[in-house]
Design a protein around this motif. Sequence first.
Motif, short mmCIF file in Angstrom:
data_model
loop_
_atom_site.label_atom_id
_atom_site.label_comp_id
_atom_site.label_asym_id
_atom_site.label_seq_id
_atom_site.Cartn_x
_atom_site.Cartn_y
_atom_site.Cartn_z
N GLY A 218 38.32 -44.64 -12.16
CA GLY A 218 39.58 -45.01 -11.31
C GLY A 218 39.79 -44.12 -10.21
N LEU A 219 40.95 -44.02 -9.97
CA LEU A 219 41.19 -42.91 -8.53
C LEU A 219 40.55 -41.68 -8.81
N ALA A 220 39.58 -41.30 -7.96
CA ALA A 220 39.13 -39.64 -7.95
C ALA A 220 40.25 -38.78 -7.96
N GLY A 221 40.13 -37.97 -9.08
CA GLY A 221 41.04 -37.02 -9.43
C GLY A 221 42.47 -37.08 -9.97
N ASP A 222 42.58 -38.46 -10.53
CA ASP A 222 43.65 -39.03 -11.05
C ASP A 222 43.36 -38.99 -12.84
N PHE A 223 44.09 -38.20 -13.71
CA PHE A 223 43.92 -38.08 -15.05
C PHE A 223 43.96 -39.41 -15.58
N ARG A 224 44.69 -40.59 -15.21
CA ARG A 224 44.70 -41.76 -16.02
C ARG A 224 43.48 -42.77 -15.88
N GLY B 229 40.23 -49.60 -20.29
CA GLY B 229 40.59 -49.18 -18.91
C GLY B 229 41.73 -50.14 -18.51
N ARG B 230 42.65 -50.48 -19.28
CA ARG B 230 43.70 -51.36 -18.68
C ARG B 230 44.85 -50.59 -18.02
N ARG B 231 44.70 -49.11 -17.93
CA ARG B 231 45.57 -48.42 -17.15
C ARG B 231 45.26 -47.45 -16.19
#
Length: 151
Positions: free
Chosen positions: A30-36, A45-47
């Motif tokens: 996902g977004l680099a550095g985002d825990f979700r 990976g729905r979220r």
Amino acid sequence: MSRLAGIARHGRPRGPMETLDAVEITVDGGLAGDFRGSVKPGGRGRRQVSLIEAEDWNAAMAELGHGLEWWHRRANLLAEDFDLPQIAGTRIRIGEAVILEITQECTPCSRMEEVAPELKTALTPGWRGGALARVIAPGRIVVGDTMAVLD
């Protein structure tokens, strides 16, 4: 023209939000550095990425008489002049390369009540709380990138 108006991430649950001008997005993270964003083994990976419309956030703020910044919603991406699709499976292109697939509504949680009284209620109707998505195609996004629904 529809555009990406904001990028934010948080590195841990309940951690502070960090706003960015640009970020890399990957299929597995996902977004680099985002825990979700990380897809767990066996997960779908729905979220991975959360999105909210600027107009919906502004409407909620007007109802409540607040002027909080959009990232208080704890969403990753702020879409401006863009109607987020409310149908799972719809794909969105951001910039030149990134493609996200809408997976479900991002229903507001009780955490929103910690941000402002009645915020959860104000974000509830009509997907006003935003949408969740999985990453289909990776790349780098920058605030100001165009956004479009793919056919």
